[in-house]
Design a protein around this motif. Structure first.
Motif, PDB file in Angstrom:
ATOM      1  N   MET A 125     -55.369 -40.607 -36.185  1.00  0.00           N
ATOM      2  CA  MET A 125     -54.041 -41.183 -35.974  1.00  0.00           C
ATOM      3  C   MET A 125     -53.680 -42.218 -37.029  1.00  0.00           C
ATOM      4  N   ARG A 126     -54.636 -42.555 -37.895  1.00  0.00           N
ATOM      5  CA  ARG A 126     -54.359 -43.656 -38.827  1.00  0.00           C
ATOM      6  C   ARG A 126     -53.331 -43.263 -39.885  1.00  0.00           C
ATOM      7  N   ILE A 127     -52.475 -44.184 -40.185  1.00  0.00           N
ATOM      8  CA  ILE A 127     -51.493 -44.004 -41.247  1.00  0.00           C
ATOM      9  C   ILE A 127     -51.738 -45.107 -42.267  1.00  0.00           C
ATOM     10  N   ARG A 182     -50.394 -47.368 -44.774  1.00  0.00           N
ATOM     11  CA  ARG A 182     -49.069 -47.872 -45.143  1.00  0.00           C
ATOM     12  C   ARG A 182     -49.111 -48.778 -46.369  1.00  0.00           C
ATOM     13  N   SER A 183     -50.250 -48.789 -47.074  1.00  0.00           N
ATOM     14  CA  SER A 183     -50.379 -49.708 -48.209  1.00  0.00           C
ATOM     15  C   SER A 183     -49.721 -49.162 -49.469  1.00  0.00           C
ATOM     16  N   GLY A 184     -49.417 -47.865 -49.455  1.00  0.00           N
ATOM     17  CA  GLY A 184     -48.870 -47.260 -50.661  1.00  0.00           C
ATOM     18  C   GLY A 184     -49.958 -46.656 -51.528  1.00  0.00           C
ATOM     19  N   ARG A 207     -49.778 -35.617 -39.260  1.00  0.00           N
ATOM     20  CA  ARG A 207     -50.471 -36.034 -38.044  1.00  0.00           C
ATOM     21  C   ARG A 207     -49.759 -35.496 -36.810  1.00  0.00           C
ATOM     22  N   GLY A 221     -56.518 -45.794 -31.571  1.00  0.00           N
ATOM     23  CA  GLY A 221     -55.293 -45.020 -31.714  1.00  0.00           C
ATOM     24  C   GLY A 221     -55.457 -43.608 -31.153  1.00  0.00           C
TER      25      GLY A 221
END
Lengths: 1017, 433
Positions: B174-176, B178-180, B193, B257
């Motif tokens: 489930m991890r996203i 988001r750091s780019g 996902r 998550g």
């Protein structure tokens, strides 16, 4: 680049430039070369401000500055309201990859170094350099000169300091070959070219430095005495390095983070280089003392990490406090460099647009950096670093490089209006478009004897600009409905270039006839004047009125419920070492002649002073009540990769020159994690990809020290060898073909290297006994030197091995070459040849019970340790796993379960025996007087599954304490909560930086990948 | 095919074996009966495949073999509740490995069909008291169904206690990022996902529709579907005969998550949920207890998922879940590397005991509670009259490394405790010096 190569390059890539193009313009129309910039505020150098001064430029050079008269031949520029700074200098502009650099990844044309990662002869001043767009972007950011740096390789080549104007390149080069550029670049497992690992890169740097020294001598000798000896090869790259490796020319080393900078600082020292470091991160706070000690200037990039972002509980729990800290502390980092007295310059490297740099500097100033220091970091500091005293200041004789702004350089609403480069003016404000005028402006009008303020509102209506003028009131923007139409004047302005012309009734300034004013757009400011037909005239200064901010302004990011210190509250650093410690009433597992008994342990100055009963506490001793606890020697892990940034230099079947010490990760919390499990010493090995791997290193888990200081200097030097499926590459589907692919081949590849080492040793010895000035001396070979140490018995082989045939094979090979294998690692079939191992005199370090994960360990048995022990082999159990390293005491228990080894003997498997295998058996591994005070307190007998580690001591210093751990962890959690809240606030601020971030010197692959896979089993 | 499943379900006891020739009476043992204090001086009578009696001072029936345990400990067979025993021999070799299948939705893959009764790993596991194991494949989103097997037997049918034991789902990450720094944008990651979650939802929705249609038509005319057929025991068809699912769904989910998403999923599809892995489950322990969701823990001997929550947090998971009232079982790890050391299952429980799990709870989690979670408590998991005689004798507390398993019976048959390792040990111990 030698002329021959230069011509070849021209012919292949730049044929269009081979002849001069005919002029495209008619002759004449030279730019005027004499300028006087009058009425400006001039900052001549950091800290020196002339409130109203003139700068005179003649032919690209500053002739005078201050309250000086304007020469008659000067073109006069009215710069009232402007500030002139010395032209900013970008000290680290990496070139974009080009055919010259990328294409040559395979091989370099001409007489170049055989390794394409050694490209020291590359000379940026001979290349096209920065594109027009790149220069323009740098000028817009206020830069007037930039060091153009080769971007690829390990020895990358030489940079050039280049003016950012528009003349032909030759006129713009301020200095060619400013510095050699070196980076420990490594592209990871997928790169077949040597080296692809961090430690491999260091090894290449060392060997190349040695080669460059040898090159100089070899050619000098051959020049003198060309008869009867082999001609030395021509190598432009080694030739180019001759000044740099003797410290006479500077070397600039690129570090991706502070830890790497510390290590590179050590390398500069080791190799006798001079130069400076480039720091790709803002984490100097971790190693500020070490950086200070290194004493090298630093080019700091300001690519602060983005605000950590998460959505929902599931992602929030994954946010690592270190990431929050890195984000929060980044902008504070420059002030730490300043406070530590480290010379530093700033670079925009890593920023998408160099124009962002001033905003980053502003953040750093808000977090404690002095404004003077900030300006110096962009002017005098880079000038000094690049040895360009003609840059960085505004003084007679300096190059006429100026940066002109409409306010303080680091203030939020300031724009760089123009830059002057070599006495030529470059407009830096972007062209003005209609949209740039739209909005509200506060307009100060200075007419004869009058000073009034208007509000100018520019709108777009049906495709036409409409200007509304009204008297200024503070509330005007908020309740437009109440505007008195009487006071409102509407006009249709005209737009030309940067200028806006508006007709207005003269009565507004006390005149009679309609008048027209002109405003020139200068970013967030505009300036202009008016003149009416009736002679009334005046000046205007306009300031853009920011649109009202929606909602309340967010709190500043540094407003935190807790103070965030450079040193995290957890994992804690050790307590101060007391002079003396008395541990009372523990069950002591001495593993020495005193056996196991309940008593006291006395420590003085880091060593065990007494082991006995009823010992008296010396004056001032720290007394630890350990009644009910068990006290054992510190655990020693004979096989670990836990604290490494890389494991395998897998590109060649022999990499004996590689040193794992260069890849120690002193920042990983695993060090503390294993301290919390009683580990005090670990052997960090190269991986098993090669028959002959790299030089391994023994560390003591002194959390908080840098990589080099973790090293146990008293341990014996070791080297990793590997036999069987891994060096054969049996289990890697996509491995390219490489000798060896059989067990016989593995042994032969080792034999070949030892033969070479033997020949090398003879060659070197012969030379040193009888050096001949007319003969070329033998080349130093760092790989063979490591193997010569093995032959001499000074470096112990730790050999990854499984099957009995290969174990026996290496024993016989070692006997053939007259050395003894130090320790067989894994050695899962050691029980089958235990007698041979014992007779040879080798030790064994095995897993307690791992088996079955590949074919060569199908015969592995949990009785292996016991059976070898029974047959007289000195046995240890190791982890080879960051998880298992947390329970080595339990592993020892398995020797009791499988084979009936007595408990104290079994405990030696993870203490004294590995200490002996690492050459520190006389200093560690048991509780005996005179040994290091490395010990552990347990809540239960150490082999019991119920035993929990309570305290871990190294050298008489308490590195882990269960109770203190809990206290500090609570503080750590509070800090994390405060930082989470701050990150939430910060991301709601306008212009918040979230996502879209890349590390400044992005590693091509994830750094821990191979470690995590436990590559070595 | 449905008949086969039914056959396996009914195959409660070993079918094709030589039963214990004569009754065995174990005397003077310390019996671990699931209560807080083990029963000393206890006797256990084994007749045929069954425990006939447990108690103090039992009389030996005529012809019985009497074994004086001299104070050794007797435990029900330990259950490794998530493993690939029998499905994989050597981690690095594909040939004997039957754990990874092509495809994401494979509810019809039945683990018991690929169990190799002669795997060398089975005797090794037995030496650690692991006499029962829940095995299954581990690929895709729906990996197939698991089976509870005995770790000895002549055939897979002989070994199977219950199959299917649960439908195995592996919850998507489930991890996203988001750091780019991720190669995919946040939107692309979310799409990938959520696409996986949609395929899981779709599988269950399709199966439900299929079965509603089937039952409404009340005919076999409708074309069959092997996948939706296999999902029948886990879906709830309101209009149909079964209001409650007959089979649990075991969802592999370690992170918070994933656990949250799995709980929602179970709610959405009215599933009987078992969490597997569940490293972060302690963060929602109360909710799990309240919703009666049991947990099969991944290896306790592991690295802390979140160091900032304490370096021992991974060791304390079991104790915290137990304290909250969550029913627990242990596993040796469930992958093709750790399967070789399924014998160390007891040490996973022991690690939990050192960090807060009561001893009796640990023992129940290894036996009775695991049996209940896997739906085999009527046959195995405790030393009770009428239960299958799958039990072992140990030299002491099995929660200590140094303790040895000295005898074992599986389904009333004496199970050999000699393994390849012991044989090699004895062989080379005799090697002349």
């Amino acid at each position: 680049m030698k002329p021959a190569a230069w011509i070849l390059w021209l012919a292949t890539t730049a044929a269009a430039f081979a002849q001069e193009a005919p002029p495209a313009d008619s002759p004449g129309g030279q730019l005027h070369g004499v300028h006087a910039l009058v009425d400006a505020r001039v900052v001549t150098r950091p800290g020196v401000v002339l409130p109203r001064a003139t700068v005179v430029i003649r032919d690209g050079v500053i002739e005078a500055v201050g309250a000086v008269s304007v020469p008659g031949d000067a073109r006069v520029w009215d710069l009232s309201g402007r500030t002139i700074y010395p032209g900013l200098i970008e000290p680290y502009r990496l070139l974009d990859p080009s055919p010259e650099s990328e294409g040559a990844a395979a091989a370099q044309a001409g007489a170049r170094n055989p390794n394409p990662k050694v490209r020291a002869a590359r000379d940026v001043s001979r290349e096209a350099g920065l594109s027009d767009d790149a220069r323009k972007a740098l000028r817009a950011a206020g830069f007037t000169a930039a060091l153009c740096v080769p971007e690829r390789g390990i020895f990358r080549g030489q940079s050039a300091l280049i003016a950012l104007g528009e003349q032909p390149l030759g006129e713009r080069v301020i200095r060619a070959r400013v510095a050699h550029h070196v980076a420990p670049e490594h592209r990871g497992w997928g790169d077949p070219g040597y080296p692809n690992s961090l430690m491999g890169a260091y090894a290449l740097i060392r060997q190349t430095a040695a080669d460059a020294r040898h090159y100089e001598i070899a050619h000098a000798v051959y020049e003198r005495a060309p008869l009867n000896q082999e001609r030395p090869a021509l190598d432009a790259d080694l030739a180019a390095l001759s000044q740099a490796i003797s410290g006479k020319a500077p070397v600039c080393l690129q570090a991706k983070d502070a830890q790497e900078a510390v290590r590179l600082g050590g390398l500069v020292d080791e190799l006798g280089l001079s130069g400076w470091l480039v720091l790709g991160s803002n984490d100097a706070y971790r190693w500020i003392d070490d950086l200070q000690e290194a004493g090298l200037p630093v080019v700091a990039t300001l690519n602060y990490p983005p605000i950590p972002v998460w959505e929902g509980e599931g992602e929030a729990v994954e946010v690592d406090p270190e990431r929050l800290r890195a984000w929060h502390l980044a902008a504070e980092d420059p002030s730490r460099l300043e406070a530590a007295g480290i010379r530093f310059a700033f670079s925009a490297a890593g920023l998408q647009d160099p124009g962002e740099l001033r905003a980053r500097v502003r953040e750093a100033i808000a977090r404690g950096l002095s404004e003077e220091g900030a300006l110096a970091a962009l002017t005098t500091a880079p000038a000094a670093l690049l040895r360009a005293p003609q840059l960085g200041v505004i003084a007679p004789g300096s190059v006429a490089n100026l940066t002109v702004t409409n306010g303080d350089l680091f203030a939020e609403h300031t724009d760089v209006v123009s830059v002057w480069i070599d006495g030529r003016r470059h407009e830096t404000l972007p062209p003005v478009q209609r949209a740039d005028w739209i909005g509200a402006w506060e307009l100060d009008v200075q007419a004869v004897g009058a000073s009034i303020t208007w509000r100018l509102e520019v709108e777009e209506d049906a495709g036409e600009l409409v200007a509304e003028l009204s008297p200024w009131t503070e509330e005007a923007g908020e309740d437009e409905d109440e505007e008195d139409p009487q006071d409102l004047e509407r006009a249709t302005p005209r737009l030309t270039g940067r200028e806006l012309r508006v007709t207005f009734p003269g009565r507004m300034v006390g005149g009679r006839t309609p008048a027209e004013f002109t405003l020139t757009h200068l970013g967030k400011l505009a300036r202009g004047s008016f003149r009416a037909p009736d002679g009334l005239a005046g000046e205007l200064n306009a300031r853009r009125v920011p649109p009202p901010v929606e909602g309340e302004a967010a709190a500043p990011a540094d407003e935190l419920a807790v103070s965030v210190l450079a040193q995290p509250s957890w994992p804690p650093l050790p307590e101060e070492a007391p002079d003396a410690v008395l541990v009372r009433g523990a069950t002591l597992w001495t593993l020495g002649p005193q056996g196991t008994f309940t008593g006291d342990l006395l420590v003085k100055r880091g060593r065990i002073a007494a082991v006995g009963s009823q010992l008296a506490a010396p004056e001032g001793a720290l007394v630890v009540d350990a009644r009910g606890s068990h006290l054992t020697p510190g655990l020693v892990d004979c096989h670990s990769h836990s604290f490494l940034l890389g494991v395998n230099e897998g590109t060649r079947s022999c990499t004996a020159e590689v040193r794992m010490q260069d890849a120690i990760d002193a920042e990983t919390p695993r060090i503390y994690e294993q301290l919390a499990a009683g580990v005090t010493t670990a052997h960090l090995l190269h991986g098993s990809a090669n028959a002959i791997g790299g030089q391994s290193v023994v560390v003591r888990l002194r959390w908080g020290e840098n990589g080099d200081d973790l090293v146990d200097a008293e341990a014996s030097p070791t080297i990793k060898f590997a036999l069987g499926e891994n060096p054969k590459r049996s289990n890697w589907a996509d491995a390219p073909a490489r000798f060896p692919t059989t067990r016989m081949g593995v042994l032969e590849s080792i034999r070949e290297r030892f033969q070479a080492a033997l020949d090398y040793a003879i060659e070197q010895a012969t030379w040193s006994q009888n050096p001949d000035p007319d003969r070329i001396p033998p080349r130093r070979d760092l790989q063979l030197e490591a193997l010569v140490e093995v032959l001499r018995g000074d470096r112990k082989v730790h050999c990854h091995s499984y099957r009995q045939d290969e174990i026996l094979g290496l024993i016989r090979l070692a006997e053939e070459f007259g050395f003894t294998v130090g320790t067989f690692q894994h050695v899962l079939e050691g029980y089958k040849v235990a007698d041979e191992i014992a007779a040879h005199g080798a030790y064994a370090s095995t897993f307690s019970d791992w088996w079955g994960y590949k074919f060569e360990v199908y015969d592995a048995i949990a009785y292996n340790g016991a059976l070898m022990w029974e047959r007289g082999v000195l046995v240890s159990f190791n982890s080879d796993s960051s998880e298992m390293a947390r329970r080595l005491n339990q592993e020892a228990g398995k020797a009791v379960r499988y084979g009936g080894v007595p408990p104290a003997e079994a405990l030696k498997f993870v203490t004294l025996n590995p200490a002996i295998q690492l050459g520190i058996g006389d200093r560690a591994g048991s509780l005996e007087v005179g040994k290091r005070a490395d010990f552990v307190l347990w809540s239960a007998p150490p082999l019991s599954m119920r035993a929990r580690c309570q305290q871990t001591w190294i050298g008489g210093q308490r590195y882990y304490d269960l109770q203190r751990d809990g206290e500090r962890l609570s503080a750590h959690l509070a800090e994390r909560d405060a930082l989470l809240a701050a990150a939430l606030r910060a991301r709601s601020q306008p212009g918040a930086r979230v996502g879209g971030w890349r590390p400044t010197f992005a590693p091509p692959r994830e750094k821990h990948e191979h470690v995590e896979q436990g590559c070595c089993q | 095919m449905r008949a086969l499943v039914l056959g396996a379900l009914l195959c409660a006891l070993p079918c094709a074996a030589r039963a214990q020739d004569r009754p065995v009476l174990l005397t003077n043992g310390v019996a671990h009966l699931g209560s807080d204090v083990p029963q000393a001086g206890c006797s256990i009578l084994i007749e045929g495949r069954t425990i006939r009696a447990v108690g103090l001072g039992l009389e030996a029936p005529a012809g019985a073999e009497v074994i004086d345990l001299q104070g050794q400990h007797v435990y029900p067979g330990l259950i490794d509740a998530d493993t690939v025993l029998g499905l994989s021999e050597i981690d690095s070799i594909a040939g004997p490995k039957d754990t990874e299948e092509v495809g994401q939705i494979n509810p019809n893959l039945r683990a018991e069909l690929a169990v190799n009764p002669d795997s060398e790993l089975l005797p090794v596991a037995r030496t650690g008291g692991v006499l029962l194991a829940c095995v299954g494949a581990r690929s895709g989103l729906i990996s197939g169904t698991s089976a509870v097997i005995r770790t000895a037997g002549w055939t897979w049918e002989d070994m199977t206690v219950r199959a299917p034991a649960a439908l195995m789902v592996r919850w998507p990450d489930m991890r996203i990022d988001r750091s780019g720094q991720h190669e995919k944008t946040v939107e692309e990651q979310l799409e990938a996902r959520d696409g996986q979650i949609t395929s899981l939802d779709e599988a269950f929705a399709n199966a439900r529709a299929y079965w509603r249609a089937r039952e409404a038509l009340d005919a076999e005319r409708m074309p069959g579907d092997v996948k939706w057929d296999a999902l029948r025991p886990v879906v709830t068809v309101e209009r149909g005969a079964y209001a409650q699912p007959r089979l649990a769904v075991s969802v592999f989910a370690d992170r918070l998550g994933e656990i949250r998403a799995a709980l929602d999923f179970a709610e959405r599809h009215r599933l009987k949920l078992i969490l597997v892995g569940a490293a972060d489950a302690w963060l929602v322990a109360d909710e799990l207890a309240q919703r009666n969701v049991p947990v099969i823990l991944g290896p306790v001997q592991s690295l802390p998922r979140h160091r900032y929550l304490g370096l021992r947090s991974c060791y304390e998971v079991a104790g915290k879940l137990h304290a909250a009232g969550v029913k627990l079982a242990f596993s040796s790890g469930g992958d093709t590397f750790s399967v070789a050391n399924a014998r160390n299952l007891r040490l996973q429980a022991a690690q939990a005991v050192a960090y807060g799990l009561p001893v009796a709870a640990a023992e129940r989690a290894l036996t009775q509670d695991a049996a209940e979670i896997l739906g085999v408590e009527d046959r195995v998991g405790s030393l009770e009259a009428g239960k299958e005689a799958t039990l072992f004798v140990a030299s002491g507390d099995i929660l200590e490394t140094t303790t040895r398993v000295t005898r074992a019976w599986i389904g009333g048959r004496a199970a050999p405790l000699r393994d390849r390792q012991l044989e090699l040990y004895e062989k080379y111990r005799e090697r002349p010096r």
